[in-house]
Design a protein around this motif. Structure first.
Motif, short mmCIF file in Angstrom:
data_model
loop_
_atom_site.label_atom_id
_atom_site.label_comp_id
_atom_site.label_asym_id
_atom_site.label_seq_id
_atom_site.Cartn_x
_atom_site.Cartn_y
_atom_site.Cartn_z
N LEU A 41 0.83 -1.20 0.00
CA LEU A 41 0.00 0.00 0.00
C LEU A 41 0.87 1.26 0.00
O LEU A 41 0.62 2.21 -0.75
N ALA A 42 1.92 1.25 0.83
CA ALA A 42 2.82 2.41 0.87
C ALA A 42 3.51 2.61 -0.49
O ALA A 42 3.63 3.74 -0.97
N TRP A 43 3.94 1.52 -1.10
CA TRP A 43 4.58 1.64 -2.41
C TRP A 43 3.60 2.19 -3.45
O TRP A 43 3.97 3.03 -4.28
N LEU A 44 2.36 1.74 -3.43
CA LEU A 44 1.37 2.18 -4.41
C LEU A 44 1.24 3.69 -4.41
O LEU A 44 1.15 4.32 -5.48
N PHE A 45 1.23 4.29 -3.23
CA PHE A 45 1.00 5.73 -3.14
C PHE A 45 2.29 6.55 -3.15
O PHE A 45 2.25 7.73 -3.49
N MET A 46 3.43 5.94 -2.81
CA MET A 46 4.68 6.69 -2.76
C MET A 46 5.56 6.48 -3.99
O MET A 46 6.26 7.39 -4.42
N GLN A 47 5.55 5.26 -4.53
CA GLN A 47 6.35 4.95 -5.72
C GLN A 47 7.83 5.30 -5.55
O GLN A 47 8.50 5.74 -6.48
N GLN A 48 8.33 5.09 -4.35
CA GLN A 48 9.75 5.31 -4.09
C GLN A 48 10.16 4.52 -2.86
O GLN A 48 9.33 4.17 -2.02
N ASP A 49 11.46 4.22 -2.78
CA ASP A 49 11.99 3.55 -1.60
C ASP A 49 12.23 4.57 -0.50
O ASP A 49 12.55 5.74 -0.79
N PRO A 50 12.09 4.16 0.75
CA PRO A 50 12.44 5.07 1.84
C PRO A 50 13.95 5.32 1.87
O PRO A 50 14.74 4.47 1.44
N THR A 51 14.32 6.47 2.37
CA THR A 51 15.75 6.78 2.50
C THR A 51 16.35 6.06 3.70
O THR A 51 17.54 5.77 3.72
N ASP A 52 15.53 5.82 4.70
CA ASP A 52 15.95 5.00 5.84
C ASP A 52 14.71 4.45 6.53
O ASP A 52 13.60 4.95 6.31
N ILE A 53 14.91 3.41 7.32
CA ILE A 53 13.78 2.78 8.00
C ILE A 53 14.13 2.49 9.45
O ILE A 53 15.30 2.35 9.82
N GLN A 54 13.10 2.41 10.27
CA GLN A 54 13.23 1.96 11.66
C GLN A 54 12.21 0.85 11.88
O GLN A 54 11.08 0.96 11.41
N VAL A 55 12.62 -0.19 12.58
CA VAL A 55 11.75 -1.34 12.80
C VAL A 55 11.81 -1.75 14.26
O VAL A 55 12.89 -1.88 14.84
N MET A 56 10.65 -1.95 14.86
CA MET A 56 10.55 -2.56 16.19
C MET A 56 9.88 -3.91 16.00
O MET A 56 8.77 -3.99 15.48
N ALA A 57 10.57 -4.98 16.39
CA ALA A 57 10.10 -6.34 16.13
C ALA A 57 9.91 -7.13 17.41
O ALA A 57 10.65 -6.95 18.39
N ARG A 58 8.93 -8.00 17.39
CA ARG A 58 8.73 -9.01 18.43
C ARG A 58 8.79 -10.37 17.75
O ARG A 58 8.52 -10.50 16.56
N PHE A 59 9.10 -11.41 18.54
CA PHE A 59 9.36 -12.71 17.94
C PHE A 59 8.62 -13.82 18.68
O PHE A 59 8.47 -13.79 19.90
N ALA A 60 8.19 -14.82 17.91
CA ALA A 60 7.60 -16.03 18.47
C ALA A 60 8.72 -16.88 19.08
O ALA A 60 9.90 -16.63 18.84
N PRO A 61 8.37 -17.89 19.88
CA PRO A 61 9.40 -18.72 20.53
C PRO A 61 10.41 -19.35 19.58
O PRO A 61 11.56 -19.60 19.97
#
Length: 324
Positions: free
Chosen positions: A187-207
């Protein structure tokens, strides 16, 4: 149009069943056959959906000279293999999302299609839904001004946890990014049509170490996208495209039935899709029309789109890989 496009279904799983139900309203096309690893499953599926032919195993489906197009609904990690062999058999391919599990696989698959002159499209059905298309036109018409923010999430609880369940199984490319996160990324790509210059991710994990909850921030030169996906909880599953002159809200954007245009606190436009189906028929009809017209690929979900989505998901994976 006098010719009928004959489709084959590769797999008899849940999403293929949804696709088959919606196919009843597709014009100039028919589902000719279904194949599953288990022959009885294929025959039961064929009876349920009124399909004339059922095959045990996929080779007979791919070798059937009556079939023009193959819809692939197998687990993510098998998409590359199945799409590649279908293209090599001269079939047009509609492959469920994510079409592959890495950008490298996506490039290889697209290379096979190009080399053989085959038709390959990722089944990003959300792109074809009329409310999403309407929202895209509103943006292109300048009705919300310059896009400043995009917010989109998609999550449903996947309980109880079981490392052998497909969505958690690492050997089947399990994890919430490929299973559900592909929607907000797309969805973000559809409306932005560009790659982000940088990203931040907060992740949680299964066992077992598979990611089961992600919050992602894409930073672009003049805007941001805040994306989320989760196996831990039901998220809102809406999308917002926010500009400096208004914003668009799309409830349940992944299966959208409506979109609203707002200026400050006032809703100034509203679009509703009154379809009687889930909406899978839009992509099937579009691909059928492409094949009948002799087009080499889709103008709605292009090769560039599929590769960009894979590239951005790889960026997200790289950002949380060290935390797993």
């Amino acid at each position: 149009m006098s010719r009928v496009i004959r489709w084959g279904l590769l797999s008899a799983g849940n999403i293929v069943s949804q696709f088959a139900r919606d196919f009843s309203v597709v014009e100039n096309a028919v589902i000719h056959a279904v194949a599953a690893r288990n022959g009885e499953n294929a025959r039961a599926f064929a009876r349920e959906h009124g399909i004339a032919n059922a095959y045990e195993g996929y080779e007979a489906l791919l070798a059937d000279p009556e079939i023009d197009a193959i819809y692939i609904g197998t687990p993510h990690n098998l998409h590359f293999e199945h799409a590649k062999v279908a293209l090599e058999h001269g079939k047009a391919v509609l492959c469920e999302k994510p079409m592959t599990v890495t950008p490298q696989e996506c490039e290889q698959l697209q290379s096979v299609a190009e080399h053989r002159g085959g038709y390959l499209m990722e089944a990003m059905w959300t792109y074809f839904l009329p409310p999403v298309q309407k929202a895209l036109r509103w943006v292109q018409e300048g009705r919300i001004g310059r896009v400043c923010h995009i917010k989109a999430d998609f999550g449903y609880p996947q309980f109880p946890y079981d490392s052998k369940k497909r969505v958690y199984d690492a050997s089947l490319a399990g994890g919430c990014l490929l299973e559900m996160g592909v929607y907000p990324v797309a969805l973000a790509w559809l409306f932005m049509q560009q790659d982000p210059t940088d990203i931040q991710v907060m992740a949680r994990f299964a066992p077992n170490g598979v990611e089961d909850d992600l919050s992602v921030l894409f930073n672009y030169p003049e805007s941001v996208a805040i994306l989320g996906t989760s196996f831990r909880c039901k998220l809102q599953n809406w999308a917002y495209i926010i500009g400096d002159e208004g914003y668009i809200a799309i409830p349940d954007f992944w299966r959208a039935r409506e979109a609203s245009l707002h200026v400050l606190d006032d809703r100034v436009d509203h679009f509703v899709d009154e379809r009687a189906t889930d909406g899978f028929h839009y992509e099937a009809q579009a691909m059928t029309n492409d094949l009948l017209a002799g087009r080499a690929g889709s103008s709605v979900v292009t090769a560039r789109d599929s590769l960009a989505i894979q590239r951005q998901m790889a960026m997200i994976r790289e950002a949380f890989a060290d935390d797993a």
